[in-house]
Design an enzyme around this catalytic site. Structure first.
Site, PDB file in Angstrom:
ATOM      1  N   ASP A 170       0.861  -1.179   0.000  1.00 38.82           N
ATOM      2  CA  ASP A 170       0.000   0.000   0.000  1.00 38.82           C
ATOM      3  C   ASP A 170       0.898   1.230   0.000  1.00 38.82           C
ATOM      4  OD1 ASP A 170      -2.012  -1.824   0.258  1.00 38.82           O
ATOM      5  OD2 ASP A 170      -2.582  -1.270   2.298  1.00 38.82           O
ATOM      6  N   ASP A 204     -15.201  -5.342   0.298  1.00 38.98           N
ATOM      7  CA  ASP A 204     -14.820  -5.285   1.709  1.00 38.98           C
ATOM      8  C   ASP A 204     -16.097  -5.365   2.529  1.00 38.98           C
ATOM      9  OD1 ASP A 204     -12.186  -4.808   0.844  1.00 38.98           O
ATOM     10  OD2 ASP A 204     -12.609  -2.676   0.662  1.00 38.98           O
TER      11      ASP A 204
END
Length: 242
Positions: free
Chosen positions: A7, A129
């Protein structure tokens, strides 16, 4: 398949805890060098997220990420801030094998459907998610703050019917926690549709977790914090999946 993940925030490698930006932890690794290290260790695919772009598409770090991926000799998938057809096109032209579509896949289904029809289903990973609720798994969007009107399995069916086979699913309560993956989530997904390839993400903390996910029939295991913190190496993770 083992999929190391990085990330990126403020052009640096970071991890968040349960997706919260205020929990950011910076790592002193250079992006291109770390990607090369993962590739040289035998990873068959890499996963990249532009957290800056995910939060604010006007602050995309794509130049930085594309410079780091230029010399890569393994496939990679990338997400964060992909909001329009041009974004999809730009990433595929830059060398990404697949784009990862999250909030847009939940909120703008018809728009994403048009992209899939234009570029081909094989170029898309749908990222869902979820939070566990009394009625099942509920997808959440926008940094996991907004709950979707659609259920997880309903969204999987919608995209599977368009030819998408790659689905990246994260139990929000597990992300960045290293407390073990959400086995129940992945069992439910595989039971629902055995033809899709599920990418498990969030909570993986041990080689035993990886072994159990493989036994479940998971298509890809995304490893972020566990590799950055040195819980085990890419080589060790690969050895467990062979």
């Amino acid at each position: 398949m083992i999929i190391p993940a990085l990330d990126v925030l403020q052009n640096q490698i970071v991890r968040l805890y349960q997706g919260k930006y205020e929990t950011v932890q910076f790592y002193p690794f250079e992006l291109g060098a770390r990607l090369k290290e993962y590739a040289d260790s035998g990873a068959g695919k890499l996963h990249l997220v532009d957290l800056e772009g995910a939060r604010d598409p006007s602050k995309k770090q794509w130049q930085h990420i594309q410079a780091a991926t230029k010399a890569l000799n393994v496939p990679y998938q990338v997400g964060g801030g992909i909001r329009c057809e041009q974004d999809v096109s730009d990433w595929l032209k830059a060398g990404a094998n697949q784009v990862v579509i999250g909030s847009m896949a939940v909120e703008k289904r018809e728009q994403v459907k048009a992209w899939i029809e234009q570029f081909g289903a094989e170029h898309f990973v749908i990222a869902l998610d979820v939070n566990k609720t009394a009625t099942g798994w509920a997808p959440a969007t926008h940094g996991w703050l907004t709950e979707s009107e659609f259920g997880l399995l309903e969204l999987v069916d919608f995209y599977a019917n368009l030819g998408v086979i790659d689905f990246l699913c994260t139990d929000i309560s597990k992300d960045g926690t290293m407390t073990g993956p959400s086995f129940a989530l992945y069992e439910d997904l595989i039971k629902h549709n055995s033809t899709i390839k599920v990418q498990a993400s969030g909570g993986v903390s041990s080689l035993d977790d990886i072994k159990k996910l493989k036994e479940l029939g998971i298509g890809g295991i995304i490893l972020g914090k566990s590799l950055l913190d040195g819980a085990f190496s890419v080589e060790e993770a690969l050895a467990v999946t062979r």
